[in-house]
Design a protein around this motif. Structure first.
Motif, PDB file in Angstrom:
ATOM      1  N   PRO A   1       6.109  -0.862   4.132  1.00 13.22           N
ATOM      2  CA  PRO A   1       7.184  -0.427   3.115  1.00 13.22           C
ATOM      3  C   PRO A   1       8.463  -1.297   3.235  1.00 13.22           C
ATOM      4  O   PRO A   1       9.205  -1.670   2.565  1.00 13.22           O
ATOM      5  CB  PRO A   1       7.415   0.914   3.632  1.00 13.22           C
ATOM      6  N   SER A   2       8.621  -2.039   4.532  1.00 15.97           N
ATOM      7  CA  SER A   2       9.581  -2.791   4.555  1.00 15.97           C
ATOM      8  C   SER A   2       9.463  -4.402   4.464  1.00 15.97           C
ATOM      9  O   SER A   2      10.311  -5.192   4.473  1.00 15.97           O
ATOM     10  CB  SER A   2      10.168  -3.045   6.109  1.00 15.97           C
ATOM     11  N   GLY A   3       8.142  -4.763   4.078  1.00 16.32           N
ATOM     12  CA  GLY A   3       7.784  -6.044   3.593  1.00 16.32           C
ATOM     13  C   GLY A   3       7.950  -6.337   2.109  1.00 16.32           C
ATOM     14  O   GLY A   3       8.214  -5.523   1.557  1.00 16.32           O
ATOM     15  N   PRO A   4       7.437  -7.413   2.013  1.00 13.32           N
ATOM     16  CA  PRO A   4       7.187  -8.126   0.481  1.00 13.32           C
ATOM     17  C   PRO A   4       6.545  -6.985  -0.403  1.00 13.32           C
ATOM     18  O   PRO A   4       5.485  -6.527   0.101  1.00 13.32           O
ATOM     19  CB  PRO A   4       6.452  -9.429   0.601  1.00 13.32           C
ATOM     20  N   SER A   5       6.889  -7.004  -1.641  1.00 15.97           N
ATOM     21  CA  SER A   5       6.011  -5.991  -2.740  1.00 15.97           C
ATOM     22  C   SER A   5       4.831  -6.793  -3.058  1.00 15.97           C
ATOM     23  O   SER A   5       4.580  -8.083  -2.920  1.00 15.97           O
ATOM     24  CB  SER A   5       6.909  -5.746  -3.677  1.00 15.97           C
ATOM     25  N   ILE A   6       3.960  -6.104  -3.613  1.00 18.79           N
ATOM     26  CA  ILE A   6       2.799  -6.554  -4.316  1.00 18.79           C
ATOM     27  C   ILE A   6       3.199  -7.634  -5.236  1.00 18.79           C
ATOM     28  O   ILE A   6       2.383  -8.755  -5.293  1.00 18.79           O
ATOM     29  CB  ILE A   6       1.645  -5.593  -4.913  1.00 18.79           C
ATOM     30  N   GLU A   7       4.033  -7.593  -6.038  1.00 22.60           N
ATOM     31  CA  GLU A   7       4.362  -8.851  -6.906  1.00 22.60           C
ATOM     32  C   GLU A   7       4.985  -9.767  -6.147  1.00 22.60           C
ATOM     33  O   GLU A   7       4.637 -11.078  -6.717  1.00 22.60           O
ATOM     34  CB  GLU A   7       5.590  -8.258  -7.839  1.00 22.60           C
ATOM     35  N   GLN A   8       5.507  -9.854  -5.170  1.00 24.66           N
ATOM     36  CA  GLN A   8       5.967 -11.081  -4.514  1.00 24.66           C
ATOM     37  C   GLN A   8       4.516 -11.659  -3.938  1.00 24.66           C
ATOM     38  O   GLN A   8       4.497 -12.941  -3.881  1.00 24.66           O
ATOM     39  CB  GLN A   8       6.717 -10.708  -3.292  1.00 24.66           C
ATOM     40  N   PHE A   9       3.950 -10.866  -3.255  1.00 23.71           N
ATOM     41  CA  PHE A   9       2.459 -11.576  -2.664  1.00 23.71           C
ATOM     42  C   PHE A   9       1.793 -12.271  -3.895  1.00 23.71           C
ATOM     43  O   PHE A   9       1.164 -13.126  -3.512  1.00 23.71           O
ATOM     44  CB  PHE A   9       1.724 -10.372  -2.039  1.00 23.71           C
ATOM     45  N   LYS A  10       1.590 -11.646  -4.828  1.00 25.05           N
ATOM     46  CA  LYS A  10       0.913 -12.204  -6.064  1.00 25.05           C
ATOM     47  C   LYS A  10       1.628 -13.499  -6.674  1.00 25.05           C
ATOM     48  O   LYS A  10       0.902 -14.462  -6.610  1.00 25.05           O
ATOM     49  CB  LYS A  10       1.073 -11.081  -7.166  1.00 25.05           C
TER      50      LYS A  10
END
Length: 92
Positions: free
Chosen positions: A71-80
């Motif tokens: 929850p405190s880390g990068p989002s799916i979009e950022q990893f994508k």
């Protein structure tokens, strides 16, 4: 962030390989080979799977990454976006 990149010639990513709920069924992805598509499967509570299937001439490759989101880390979009940029930098 730890990334595992596997290259498998002529073995496209299939949803049944890893189960999970498809978040993205294979969106076209530009800048990778001649053609490429990105697939995302969300596993609960296991890692999310992102795979890019690409072709360049007669070569087909699948690049796969397993991501554990917090929850405190990068989002799916950022990893994508990071994953797409990583694969774009690979000369296969």
């Amino acid at each position: 962030m730890e990334l595992e990149v596997r290259v498998s010639k002529n073995q496209p990513f299939r949803q049944s390989d890893s189960g999970g709920t498809p978040l993205d069924h294979g969106q076209p992805t530009s800048g990778i080979g001649d053609t490429a598509s990105l697939q995302i499967l969300v596993h609960d509570p296991d890692p999310t799977t992102m795979a890019i299937s690409a072709s360049k001439g007669k070569v087909t490759a699948t690049f796969t990454v397993y991501v554990t989101l917090s929850p405190s880390g990068p989002s799916i979009e950022q990893f994508k976006e990071q994953f797409i940029n990583l694969v774009r930098s690979i000369d296969f």
